[in-house]
Design a protein around this motif. Sequence first.
Motif, PDB file in Angstrom:
ATOM      1  N   GLN A 157      38.517  30.454  49.777  1.00 19.64           N
ATOM      2  CA  GLN A 157      39.395  31.260  50.097  1.00 19.64           C
ATOM      3  C   GLN A 157      38.289  31.950  50.220  1.00 19.64           C
ATOM      4  O   GLN A 157      39.403  33.211  51.272  1.00 19.64           O
ATOM      5  CB  GLN A 157      40.993  31.970  49.425  1.00 19.64           C
ATOM      6  N   HIS A 158      37.937  32.298  50.073  1.00 19.98           N
ATOM      7  CA  HIS A 158      36.432  32.919  49.768  1.00 19.98           C
ATOM      8  C   HIS A 158      35.264  32.754  50.485  1.00 19.98           C
ATOM      9  O   HIS A 158      34.676  32.657  49.525  1.00 19.98           O
ATOM     10  CB  HIS A 158      36.686  34.698  49.652  1.00 19.98           C
ATOM     11  N   GLN A 197      39.902  40.837  53.379  1.00 16.23           N
ATOM     12  CA  GLN A 197      41.043  40.977  52.228  1.00 16.23           C
ATOM     13  C   GLN A 197      40.812  39.912  51.094  1.00 16.23           C
ATOM     14  O   GLN A 197      40.283  38.735  51.503  1.00 16.23           O
ATOM     15  CB  GLN A 197      42.043  40.483  52.918  1.00 16.23           C
ATOM     16  N   ILE A 198      41.157  40.508  50.011  1.00 10.28           N
ATOM     17  CA  ILE A 198      41.059  39.249  49.048  1.00 10.28           C
ATOM     18  C   ILE A 198      42.362  38.553  48.236  1.00 10.28           C
ATOM     19  O   ILE A 198      43.501  39.110  48.445  1.00 10.28           O
ATOM     20  CB  ILE A 198      40.434  40.117  47.623  1.00 10.28           C
ATOM     21  N   ARG A 199      42.063  37.130  48.769  1.00  7.71           N
ATOM     22  CA  ARG A 199      43.376  36.295  48.698  1.00  7.71           C
ATOM     23  C   ARG A 199      43.550  36.084  46.976  1.00  7.71           C
ATOM     24  O   ARG A 199      42.755  35.574  46.147  1.00  7.71           O
ATOM     25  CB  ARG A 199      43.303  35.038  49.437  1.00  7.71           C
ATOM     26  N   ALA A 200      44.950  36.116  47.033  1.00  6.86           N
ATOM     27  CA  ALA A 200      45.206  35.571  45.631  1.00  6.86           C
ATOM     28  C   ALA A 200      45.074  34.892  45.126  1.00  6.86           C
ATOM     29  O   ALA A 200      45.110  33.170  46.024  1.00  6.86           O
ATOM     30  CB  ALA A 200      46.599  36.155  45.250  1.00  6.86           C
ATOM     31  N   ALA A 201      44.818  34.553  44.039  1.00  7.22           N
ATOM     32  CA  ALA A 201      44.841  32.778  44.046  1.00  7.22           C
ATOM     33  C   ALA A 201      45.721  31.623  44.182  1.00  7.22           C
ATOM     34  O   ALA A 201      46.693  32.082  43.968  1.00  7.22           O
ATOM     35  CB  ALA A 201      44.452  32.561  41.793  1.00  7.22           C
ATOM     36  N   LYS A 202      45.331  31.059  44.509  1.00  7.51           N
ATOM     37  CA  LYS A 202      46.109  29.866  45.398  1.00  7.51           C
ATOM     38  C   LYS A 202      47.229  29.583  44.036  1.00  7.51           C
ATOM     39  O   LYS A 202      47.135  29.037  43.913  1.00  7.51           O
ATOM     40  CB  LYS A 202      46.124  28.635  46.047  1.00  7.51           C
TER      41      LYS A 202
ATOM     42  N   ARG B  91      41.825  27.831  35.944  1.00  3.86           N
ATOM     43  CA  ARG B  91      42.185  29.088  35.393  1.00  3.86           C
ATOM     44  C   ARG B  91      42.713  29.397  33.876  1.00  3.86           C
ATOM     45  O   ARG B  91      42.444  29.834  32.917  1.00  3.86           O
ATOM     46  CB  ARG B  91      43.439  29.974  36.359  1.00  3.86           C
ATOM     47  N   ILE B 131      40.223  28.121  41.791  1.00  4.84           N
ATOM     48  CA  ILE B 131      40.016  29.402  41.923  1.00  4.84           C
ATOM     49  C   ILE B 131      38.324  29.594  42.404  1.00  4.84           C
ATOM     50  O   ILE B 131      37.955  29.414  41.986  1.00  4.84           O
ATOM     51  CB  ILE B 131      40.577  30.494  41.035  1.00  4.84           C
ATOM     52  N   ASP B 132      38.585  30.212  43.248  1.00  4.09           N
ATOM     53  CA  ASP B 132      36.691  30.548  43.712  1.00  4.09           C
ATOM     54  C   ASP B 132      36.371  31.976  43.044  1.00  4.09           C
ATOM     55  O   ASP B 132      37.017  32.899  42.337  1.00  4.09           O
ATOM     56  CB  ASP B 132      37.094  30.610  45.299  1.00  4.09           C
ATOM     57  N   MET B 134      35.454  34.684  44.417  1.00  3.90           N
ATOM     58  CA  MET B 134      36.204  35.986  44.384  1.00  3.90           C
ATOM     59  C   MET B 134      37.390  36.087  43.317  1.00  3.90           C
ATOM     60  O   MET B 134      37.293  37.869  43.273  1.00  3.90           O
ATOM     61  CB  MET B 134      36.884  36.319  45.605  1.00  3.90           C
ATOM     62  N   GLN B 135      38.055  34.859  42.562  1.00  2.00           N
ATOM     63  CA  GLN B 135      39.014  35.293  42.473  1.00  2.00           C
ATOM     64  C   GLN B 135      39.069  35.619  41.024  1.00  2.00           C
ATOM     65  O   GLN B 135      39.606  36.095  40.231  1.00  2.00           O
ATOM     66  CB  GLN B 135      40.076  33.924  42.450  1.00  2.00           C
ATOM     67  N   ARG B 180      30.731  39.894  52.706  1.00  2.49           N
ATOM     68  CA  ARG B 180      31.451  38.738  51.651  1.00  2.49           C
ATOM     69  C   ARG B 180      30.505  39.605  50.189  1.00  2.49           C
ATOM     70  O   ARG B 180      31.340  40.064  49.188  1.00  2.49           O
ATOM     71  CB  ARG B 180      30.377  37.716  51.669  1.00  2.49           C
ATOM     72  N   ASN B 183      33.398  42.809  49.279  1.00  3.25           N
ATOM     73  CA  ASN B 183      34.353  42.140  49.014  1.00  3.25           C
ATOM     74  C   ASN B 183      33.872  41.733  47.184  1.00  3.25           C
ATOM     75  O   ASN B 183      35.520  42.034  46.913  1.00  3.25           O
ATOM     76  CB  ASN B 183      34.785  40.412  49.505  1.00  3.25           C
TER      77      ASN B 183
END
Lengths: 222, 313
Positions: A157-158, A197-202, B91, B131-132, B134-135, B180, B183
């Motif tokens: 997502q990023h 923007q940083i998106r929340a975990a899906k 996660r 999750i990626d 960033m997350q 990036r 971020n």
Amino acid sequence: MIVADRKSLEEIMDMIKPYNKILIVGCKGCVTVCNVGGAKEVGVLAAALKIGRKKDGNPIEIDEKTIERQCDPEYIEQLRDIYDRYDAVLSMACGVGPQFLSEAYPSQKFFPAVNTKFFGGAVQHGIWEERCAGCGTCIIHYYDGLCPIARCSKSLQHGPCGGSANGKCEISKDVECIWDTIVKKKMEQGRLEDLRQIRAAKDWQTARDGGPRKSIREELVQ
Amino acid sequence: MSNNGYKSGSNLEKVLKAGHFAFTGECGPPKGANVEHLKEKFEHLRGKVDSVNVTDNQTAVVRMSSAAASAIMVANGIEPNFQMVCRDRNRLAMMADILGVYSLGVRNMLCLSGDHQKFGNHPQSKNVYDIDSMQLIAMVKKMRDEGKFLNEEEIDEPPRMFIGAAANPFADPYEFRIYRLANKIDAGADFIQTQCIYNMPRFRDFMKQAVDMGLTEKAYILAGVTPMKSARMAQYMAKMVPGMDVPEELIKRLQDAGKGKQAEEGIKFAIEQIEEFKEMEGVAGVHLMAIEWEHKVPEIAERAGVLPRPQVN
């Protein structure tokens, strides 16, 4: 639509090896559009199987039938009078077809003749590509209508990750880096800030991770 | 629990916070349960680096887990930088492993997406990417600073990690790379380790952008260095490794060094790079990835003038 590929002749021959009289059922839905399981393909498969079995010295009798859709009970019902005349039935629909058939006719044996692949579209004649992962919560409005869940190899997502080069994905030079496209489109439109923007975990509960899914339209339920 | 104002109290954090030029190394765990082999590799790094990155199924090839190898390092008095990729775990598994390694004494972790399994020795595997990266960074920060799991539940004894992330200034589209990085720092990265650098002009430009955007005041940036062993390795990296920028001049320089002298030329170039990074605005240290060349690290560290390593209490 759902895109599928036909299984190899060898695999199909192996599946139906013990049977001498079979029915091949095509579907006029998605698999007809992607040239895999419509009436034409049913005919081609029937001919190939007959030739193959004759060569093996074990001839087979095959009937052909193509129905409107194999994902609707009312069309499945059209096989009521004939389904039990055969040793086995080969479905050329997506994976839904053989299951609906199997549920409607529990005494018969059903086999898939195709591999169901993805939700996609024709990017040019004869080439279909994946466009949707069916995750159940569409977020492509963040990315100008382009889906990183289905089209990024890592569902980032990023993105793009550190492997993006010349607009191609790190896994293969034949795979487009969708993140490269997303970023360039944002740059061209002067909206790069969207990607700060940083998106929340899906939440994957709406995807298959939430178990088998159901969609209910109350107004249509009787 | 007091950490004297540190986020994690790791040696790496202390060295960086004290303003020293950090020097980190890397150690790939063995493709087996051979602990002696692992020890042999990381012993070369003892006292020569501030922290040792422990790779997590690098290039998607199955190896001893980074968690176990990191714990073995801790037990042997060497500070690990535990790497975690998003490819192999969801996660739940990630948070469990973070708590697990923390309880075993790990204080640094590097958050990565991970190479796609297509490259590795189990291309048939089902990947996760729940999750990626960033997350993942944001999740570790939440666990540490808010003492909460991703679901908002309180953690009894939160893991106090020094959070790292990777940056590749050379992947495409180049213009976006700095964003990036920004971020990742916004998400919570305390330090950044970059992809191996060979294209120095491009890296200088990248660092200038980072300084101008104030990113180097928010996170420590460690420049990635991998000494080339030969012109062939340089050519391979240029062609086969995704997101790698190896200029033609460098390949030529190694070729011109002649047979038997290419490795020395590769080390010379790495040392020149380290000397330049020491002076480069915004660069807080070097991350030396001497892939399967751990025994050369002491010599490189010595010749690059980064020894002895500082002791910060």
